[in-house]
Design a protein around this motif. Structure first.
Motif, short mmCIF file in Angstrom:
data_model
loop_
_atom_site.label_atom_id
_atom_site.label_comp_id
_atom_site.label_asym_id
_atom_site.label_seq_id
_atom_site.Cartn_x
_atom_site.Cartn_y
_atom_site.Cartn_z
N ASP A 130 2.49 3.08 3.13
CA ASP A 130 1.39 4.11 3.06
C ASP A 130 1.83 5.62 2.94
OD1 ASP A 130 -1.24 4.99 2.98
OD2 ASP A 130 -1.55 5.49 5.17
N HIS B 63 -9.02 1.66 1.30
CA HIS B 63 -8.73 1.73 2.74
C HIS B 63 -10.17 1.40 3.60
CE1 HIS B 63 -6.52 5.04 0.65
NE2 HIS B 63 -5.55 4.63 1.78
N HIS C 101 -5.14 -0.78 6.56
CA HIS C 101 -5.50 -0.32 7.62
C HIS C 101 -6.27 -1.51 8.64
CE1 HIS C 101 -2.98 3.18 6.68
NE2 HIS C 101 -4.05 3.53 5.75
N HIS D 194 0.95 -1.23 0.23
CA HIS D 194 0.10 -0.14 -0.16
C HIS D 194 0.83 1.15 0.01
CE1 HIS D 194 -3.56 2.19 0.66
NE2 HIS D 194 -2.91 3.01 1.55
N HIS E 59 0.89 5.77 -1.77
CA HIS E 59 0.27 6.57 -2.59
C HIS E 59 1.29 7.08 -3.65
CE1 HIS E 59 -3.73 6.30 -0.75
NE2 HIS E 59 -2.84 6.04 0.01
FE FE Z 1 -3.27 4.82 2.03
#
Ligand code: FE
Ligand code: GUN
Length: 424
Positions: A304, A214, A253, A56, A58
């Motif tokens: 993340d 998420h 998460h 994960h 971004h």
């Molecule tokens: Fe994220």
């Protein structure tokens, strides 16, 4: 992990063909037709380990990684993240960040990454092109969001979001990149209407595609979803009923899932991406990894970026241990995560979470050779070795204290991708 110590000879093309003791060298050379000069002999302080899998990350947020983790999630999104992501309409702007994030993660040993891009189809395709050029293995998602009251310039019309996702998937598949695949990416419950979730679930099902999003990252987010979607029993139910909770799904998460929700994850074969740096940095929560594993839910680790301030999966391993330690301190769990378990989550666990465990994740014969050559005595190594250190000590020092200075070479499917070739 012990295995790495004793294996001194194995042969590779894209795939691992054998894993044997070095005293078998002569017979193996005869059987497989290689010469002594074809063998790469490692020194005592070097070893290969499986490539790291970031489940994960971004890509556009890499721009501000290491800054602005001073607000809770929902404010962090509207204050910093959405305004930044809105800029990725511009391909020159996108090219710089996307090149840097792929270089940085590869240098830090991430051989496979599951990326969120932005709502912009063309620059999301550009991210895929850059990943392919560098030779990283990846999933890339064009982000979908048709709800955003606070930053109205960063949201889509529902029908456009679906149409553009179809175009993204079609154009990415047409490129026939060998190791870069599309992933359906609704941002999260609060950014999507039910219509959008439903259409994306239909698309994922019709095309048998991977899904990422998420879930239950903060208590505030969970409450918001309850208020927005009162017809659904739980946050997990929202994704499930819209066909977004499948054996090809990875959800980041999951700090606040109930027993019932974990059971549904397990039943569907859906995976969780544990992102401890982000959970601590944004003060979101602490995932109970032990409980997730007891429910037989597939689990990997994620950076993340930029909720997590580090793009390194070695940091994710360390923060996963600290998250587990904090649960032990607070007497939530009796047993914590061991370093071996955290290492496994960052490699094999990640490959399982992304449905790639028949291809990568460890050094089993038949899998593709995604690997890092670790040099624990690199000239500028950030840690010291002593004569009393055995292999286990050396490995632990690398996992707790090492960094990209110790990662001297990176391979994806047998091809050396770090040091970078002069053509990229
Ligand atoms: Fe994220
Ligand atoms: N939830 C929705 N979007 C995001 C994001 O960009 N980062 C994190 N950490 N959580 C999210």
């Amino acid at each position: 992990m012990k295995l790495l110590q004793v294996v001194t000879t194995f042969m590779l093309f894209a795939k691992i063909v054998f894993l044997e003791q070095s005293d078998q060298q002569e017979q193996l050379a005869e059987k497989w037709g290689f010469k002594a000069s074809d063998i790469r002999q490692l020194s005592k302080h070097e070893f290969f380990m499986p490539g790291l899998v970031d489940t994960h990350i971004h890509a556009p947020q890499y721009l501000f990684t290491g800054t602005r983790v001073d607000l809770p999630l929902l404010q962090w999104l509207t204050t910093y993240t959405f305004p930044t992501e809105a800029k990725y309409q511009d391909s020159g702007f996108a090219e710089e960040t996307y090149t840097r994030v792929v270089r940085r993660t590869l240098k830090n040993g991430t051989t496979t990454a599951c990326y969120f891009a932005t709502i912009h189809t063309d620059t999301s395709l550009l991210l895929a092109e850059i990943i392919d050029k560098f030779g990283q293995r990846a999933f890339v998602g064009k982000v979908c969001m048709d709800m955003n009251d606070s930053v109205p310039q960063y949201k889509e019309i529902t029908a456009d979001s679906v149409q553009e996702t179809e175009r993204f998937v079609k154009e990415l598949l047409e490129k026939k990149y060998p190791r870069v695949q599309p992933v359906i990416t609704p941002r999260f419950g609060p950014s999507c209407t039910e219509d959008l979730l439903c259409a994306l679930g239909d698309l994922a099902q019709a095309r048998d595609l991977h899904v990422q999003s998420h879930i239950s990252e903060t208590e505030e987010e969970v409450k918001l979803v309850e208020n927005m979607f009162p017809a659904y029993k739980t946050y997990t139910d929202l994704y499930d009923k819209n066909k977004l909770l499948t054996s090809k799904t990875v959800m980041a998460h999951a700090c606040y899932l109930s027993e019932e929700e974990l059971k549904l994850f397990s039943l569907r074969g859906a995976a969780i991406s544990h992102c401890p740096n982000s959970n601590f940095s944004l003060r979101s929560g602490v995932l109970n990894v032990r409980k997730v594993l007891e429910h037989n839910v597939k689990l990997g680790l994620g950076t993340d970026v930029a909720g997590g301030y580090s793009a390194s999966m070695l940091d994710a391993i360390r923060k996963a241990i600290m998250a587990s330690n904090s649960l032990q301190i607070n007497k939530v769990n009796e047993t914590g995560l061991t370093l071996e378990e955290a290492f496994q989550l960052a490699t094999l666990g990640g490959s399982q979470a992304l449905g790639l465990d028949d291809v990568i994740g460890n050094f089993e014969v038949g899998k593709e050779f995604d690997a890092l050559l670790i040099n624990t005595k690199a000239s500028d190594s950030p840690f010291d070795l002593f004569s009393a250190d055995n292999f286990e000590d050396i490995l632990q020092k690398f996992l707790y204290l090492g960094d990209d200075r110790n990662i001297s070479e990176v391979y994806v499917a047998g091809k050396q991708v770090v040091p970078f070739s002069s053509s990229v």
